[in-house]
Design an enzyme around this catalytic site. Structure first.
Site, PDB file in Angstrom:
ATOM      1  CE  LYS A  49      -3.820  -2.382   2.216  1.00  0.00           C
ATOM      2  NZ  LYS A  49      -4.479  -2.781   3.460  1.00  0.00           N
ATOM      3  CD  GLN A  93      -3.405  -4.223   6.681  1.00  0.00           C
ATOM      4  OE1 GLN A  93      -3.359  -3.257   5.922  1.00  0.00           O
ATOM      5  NE2 GLN A  93      -3.995  -5.356   6.344  1.00  0.00           N
ATOM      6  CG  ASP A 116      -9.806   0.042   4.833  1.00  0.00           C
ATOM      7  OD1 ASP A 116      -9.729  -0.181   3.604  1.00  0.00           O
ATOM      8  OD2 ASP A 116      -9.025  -0.436   5.664  1.00  0.00           O
TER       9      ASP A 116
END
Ligand code: NAD
Length: 283
Positions: A49, A93, A116
């Site tokens: 990422k 994460q 997200d």
């Protein structure tokens, strides 16, 4: 033989477009990724990422925190990033170490920086068929793949296998909002193949290798494989038995090279969109 859906090519096109748009901006979008502990798969995802964010022209920062970090310390970092005007997207994460409950933290990320799309404000907007500030990356990428290949969603029977908050549920909502008739199957579903055989679109997100076999698929159906499983031979596999299903399906995604690259491309797209939104709000 099915058309192979090329997620890598589709993602590259999207990323090129984002790169062009970013090169014209005076301020660069900022993505902050928080990694707690050193889970090997998570470390690889975070590295990818960061690499993609830098290639796209973003400012990228990765916060690597020790496994034994306290709830208060992690909340303090999220609060700091929420207040930082140079940060447009915050990604925590997952999975977190066992002593930390993800919702205690995901709920504290500013919904306008929730790259997200996991904050209840954003998942709630999806449920209400309103526009979230950001839509979860993998579900958004799946819809984009279907659209790129002109696969009709409206009026079609879609079966989603898996009901997780990060894939199964949000992709089901997106399909429903696009007027598909959606069935959500899960580990307690009985007679799964009877259900999948009626599907025009199958989206499998279970993490169980080869669980979707050709006898479960209607001829001509679009089969999207979200699963990522590392086999004993070290190679990545999906949920779908690709070799047999490709002879029955109309469209199929490979693993790797299908949904995975689209997830990263959507993360970059969400970061840019949140950046533009945040700049608008700062005016
Ligand atoms: P999860 O473990 O949270 O959920 C799995 C779901 O599968 C559950 O809802 C469960 O009920 C269902 N399930 C399990 N066994 C089943 C069975 N035999 N029949 C029917 N349903 C069954 O997983 P997740 O986080 O949604 O991820 C699913 C898979 O997708 C994993 O392999 C993960 O690595 C992968 N994934 C890939 C991407 C990507 O970018 N390609 C992104 C997210 C997740």
């Amino acid at each position: 033989m099915a058309t192979i859906i090329d997620g890598k090519k589709c993602a590259e096109k999207i990323l090129d477009d984002i790169k062009n748009r970013v090169s014209n901006l005076t301020q660069k979008p900022g993505l902050s990724v928080i990694l707690v502990g050193c889970d090997p798969a998570s470390s690889v995802y975070v590295k990818n990422k960061e690499k993609k964010a830098l290639e796209t022209g973003f400012n990228s920062s990765v916060y690597k925190l020790p496994e034994n970090i306290t709830k208060e310390e992690l909340l303090a970092l999220i609060e700091k990033l929420n207040k930082d005007d140079t940060v447009d997207g915050i990604l925590l994460q997952l999975p977190l170490p066992k002593h930390l409950n993800p919702s205690d933290f995901l709920d504290k990320i500013d919904p306008k920086k929730d790259v997200d799309g996991f904050h209840p404000v954003n998942s709630g907007k999806l449920l209400n068929n309103e526009k979230p500030y950001a839509i979860s990356c993998t579900p958004k990428g799946i819809i984009r793949l279907l659209e790129s290949y002109n696969i009709q969603i409206e009026g079609k029977n879609a079966v989603v296998i898996g009901r997780s908050n990060i894939v199964g549920k949000p992709v089901s909502m997106l399909l429903l909002n696009k007027n598909a008739t959606v069935t959500i199957a899960h580990s307690k579903t009985k007679n799964l193949s009877e259900i999948t055989k009626k599907a025009d679109i199958i989206i499998s997100a279970t993490g169980r290798a080869n669980m979707v076999t050709s006898d479960m698929v209607k001829e001509g159906a679009a089969v999207i494989d979200v699963g990522i499983i590392r086999g004993n031979d070290g190679k990545l596999k999906g949920d779908v038995d690709f070799n047999s299903v490709k002879d029955v399906a109309g469209f199929i995604t490979p693993v790797p090279g299908g949904v995975g690259p689209m997830t990263i491309a959507m993360l970059m797209e969400n970061t840019l969109e949140l950046h533009l939104l945040n700049k608008e709000n700062q005016r």
